[in-house]
Design a protein around this motif. Sequence first.
Motif, PDB file in Angstrom:
ATOM      1  N   PRO A 208       0.844  -1.321  -0.022  1.00 44.62           N
ATOM      2  CA  PRO A 208       0.018  -0.122  -0.082  1.00 44.62           C
ATOM      3  C   PRO A 208       0.835   1.182   0.015  1.00 44.62           C
ATOM      4  O   PRO A 208       0.548   2.199  -0.533  1.00 44.62           O
ATOM      5  N   ARG A 209       2.167   1.297   0.542  1.00 45.10           N
ATOM      6  CA  ARG A 209       2.899   2.516   0.689  1.00 45.10           C
ATOM      7  C   ARG A 209       3.285   2.683  -0.747  1.00 45.10           C
ATOM      8  O   ARG A 209       3.883   3.982  -1.049  1.00 45.10           O
ATOM      9  N   MET A 210       3.258   2.089  -1.659  1.00 46.55           N
ATOM     10  CA  MET A 210       3.793   2.283  -3.269  1.00 46.55           C
ATOM     11  C   MET A 210       2.567   2.692  -4.085  1.00 46.55           C
ATOM     12  O   MET A 210       2.899   2.906  -5.217  1.00 46.55           O
ATOM     13  N   ARG A 211       1.528   2.817  -3.360  1.00 46.22           N
ATOM     14  CA  ARG A 211       0.368   3.273  -4.292  1.00 46.22           C
ATOM     15  C   ARG A 211       0.142   4.645  -4.038  1.00 46.22           C
ATOM     16  O   ARG A 211       1.032   5.501  -3.482  1.00 46.22           O
ATOM     17  N   TYR A 212      -0.869   5.216  -4.989  1.00 45.58           N
ATOM     18  CA  TYR A 212      -0.882   6.710  -4.573  1.00 45.58           C
ATOM     19  C   TYR A 212      -1.543   7.164  -3.297  1.00 45.58           C
ATOM     20  O   TYR A 212      -2.108   6.207  -2.800  1.00 45.58           O
ATOM     21  N   ARG A 213      -0.812   8.152  -2.773  1.00 45.28           N
ATOM     22  CA  ARG A 213      -1.058   8.478  -1.443  1.00 45.28           C
ATOM     23  C   ARG A 213      -2.569   8.654  -0.978  1.00 45.28           C
ATOM     24  O   ARG A 213      -2.922   8.077  -0.241  1.00 45.28           O
ATOM     25  N   ASP A 214      -3.244   9.195  -2.011  1.00 42.49           N
ATOM     26  CA  ASP A 214      -4.721   9.575  -1.926  1.00 42.49           C
ATOM     27  C   ASP A 214      -5.300   9.732  -3.183  1.00 42.49           C
ATOM     28  O   ASP A 214      -4.644   9.787  -4.124  1.00 42.49           O
ATOM     29  N   VAL A 215      -6.750  10.122  -3.292  1.00 40.38           N
ATOM     30  CA  VAL A 215      -7.415  10.573  -4.497  1.00 40.38           C
ATOM     31  C   VAL A 215      -6.850  11.506  -5.260  1.00 40.38           C
ATOM     32  O   VAL A 215      -6.755  11.616  -6.235  1.00 40.38           O
ATOM     33  N   SER A 216      -6.548  12.660  -4.373  1.00 40.46           N
ATOM     34  CA  SER A 216      -5.904  13.783  -5.126  1.00 40.46           C
ATOM     35  C   SER A 216      -4.777  13.363  -5.853  1.00 40.46           C
ATOM     36  O   SER A 216      -4.424  13.818  -6.926  1.00 40.46           O
ATOM     37  N   ASP A 217      -3.829  12.737  -5.210  1.00 43.71           N
ATOM     38  CA  ASP A 217      -2.335  12.408  -5.899  1.00 43.71           C
ATOM     39  C   ASP A 217      -2.877  11.366  -7.093  1.00 43.71           C
ATOM     40  O   ASP A 217      -2.142  11.651  -8.077  1.00 43.71           O
ATOM     41  N   LEU A 218      -3.725  10.718  -7.053  1.00 41.42           N
ATOM     42  CA  LEU A 218      -4.128   9.713  -8.307  1.00 41.42           C
ATOM     43  C   LEU A 218      -4.750  10.546  -9.457  1.00 41.42           C
ATOM     44  O   LEU A 218      -4.328  10.337 -10.469  1.00 41.42           O
ATOM     45  N   HIS A 219      -5.488  11.664  -8.847  1.00 39.56           N
ATOM     46  CA  HIS A 219      -6.180  12.514 -10.019  1.00 39.56           C
ATOM     47  C   HIS A 219      -4.984  13.397 -10.757  1.00 39.56           C
ATOM     48  O   HIS A 219      -5.077  13.405 -11.834  1.00 39.56           O
ATOM     49  N   LEU A 220      -4.132  13.645 -10.074  1.00 40.48           N
ATOM     50  CA  LEU A 220      -2.887  14.543 -10.688  1.00 40.48           C
ATOM     51  C   LEU A 220      -2.238  13.486 -11.591  1.00 40.48           C
ATOM     52  O   LEU A 220      -1.910  13.951 -12.716  1.00 40.48           O
ATOM     53  N   ALA A 221      -1.973  12.461 -11.190  1.00 47.51           N
ATOM     54  CA  ALA A 221      -1.231  11.281 -12.301  1.00 47.51           C
ATOM     55  C   ALA A 221      -2.211  11.346 -13.519  1.00 47.51           C
ATOM     56  O   ALA A 221      -1.755  11.170 -14.616  1.00 47.51           O
ATOM     57  N   LEU A 222      -3.746  11.043 -13.350  1.00 43.85           N
ATOM     58  CA  LEU A 222      -4.510  10.676 -14.328  1.00 43.85           C
ATOM     59  C   LEU A 222      -4.714  12.058 -15.288  1.00 43.85           C
ATOM     60  O   LEU A 222      -4.637  12.033 -16.726  1.00 43.85           O
ATOM     61  N   GLU A 223      -4.319  13.174 -14.685  1.00 39.40           N
ATOM     62  CA  GLU A 223      -4.455  14.409 -15.375  1.00 39.40           C
ATOM     63  C   GLU A 223      -3.199  15.014 -16.276  1.00 39.40           C
ATOM     64  O   GLU A 223      -3.187  15.509 -17.160  1.00 39.40           O
ATOM     65  N   ARG A 224      -2.075  14.212 -15.747  1.00 40.39           N
ATOM     66  CA  ARG A 224      -0.783  14.468 -16.416  1.00 40.39           C
ATOM     67  C   ARG A 224      -0.778  14.312 -17.829  1.00 40.39           C
ATOM     68  O   ARG A 224       0.073  14.753 -18.762  1.00 40.39           O
ATOM     69  N   ARG A 225      -1.578  13.434 -18.214  1.00 42.74           N
ATOM     70  CA  ARG A 225      -1.542  13.070 -19.934  1.00 42.74           C
ATOM     71  C   ARG A 225      -2.147  14.054 -20.483  1.00 42.74           C
ATOM     72  O   ARG A 225      -1.505  14.553 -21.499  1.00 42.74           O
TER      73      ARG A 225
END
Length: 280
Positions: A208-225
């Motif tokens: 779990p420590r290697m996953r995205y920290r939270d939904v906001s962190d995941l959202h930023l990764a998805l928007e990076r594209r």
Amino acid sequence: MNIEQTITHASPEKWTEIELLPEWDEEFYDVYTAKKFGKWHMLKTLKAQYKDDPEYQSMIRKEFDVRYNLTHPNIVIITDFEDVPGVGLSIITDDVYGHSLRKLIDDHSVTPAMIEQLRHDLLSAIDYIQTHHIVHRPISPERIYFTEIGGKLKLIDVGFDQRGNLEPAETSEDIYNYGVVLKEAIDSMEDKYPLLQKIAERCTHPNPRMRYRDVSDLHLALERRSSNRLYLLCIIFLAIMSLVLAWLNSPYRPQPPEKESIENVSSHDNDLSMTEFKKQ
């Protein structure tokens, strides 16, 4: 709100075209589609073996209480709580009739537009659930529907309890399950979306420590594209400007005319002007 005040006893004419939807079957509930005064709705009622059990009656009432005030465009909306003739005590929702993501995956019918909705709308719904601390069942393709009318993403069977806070393990599980959903959807398509696959892999990392920290962190990764193109254009612009500045500071830049040449030209023009004047 007093739950007892929300329960009404409908006349047979109020509800028409009631039809059981076996494919929508939930662990404790049967789901129906029906018209209420001519408008389509969905009904969620306890299965026959649980209808007379006070524990399960309390469960359906609590689920209504928890979810009644939830309002999100990608979460099925509860509109009422009624004793429907021939069905029983039911949670009434808006019409979200359509196909589950599970069926679309199995049929290889997932479209690029649906992937975009998983990127934006599903994550927005998960964020909303977490923000309101809704204890919910695992996010899965079986609980994600695309409506027959409009093709909107709707998350069903959302939650059954509400707490002051969700545990970090619960929010991390949401990120893991989101990655599973995204990966399954992409794997069923010809286009493999390398960046989204990479994001899904990180979401589902065993640690779990290697996953995205939270939904906001995941959202930023998805928007990076979608941001990459803008970054690329900015880099190209800066590179061009750097080349222009370097050229202007180099020996090859355009040289201004010398002062003496300018004076000669000016004198020559004056001489021509005097000649023209004398001729007149």
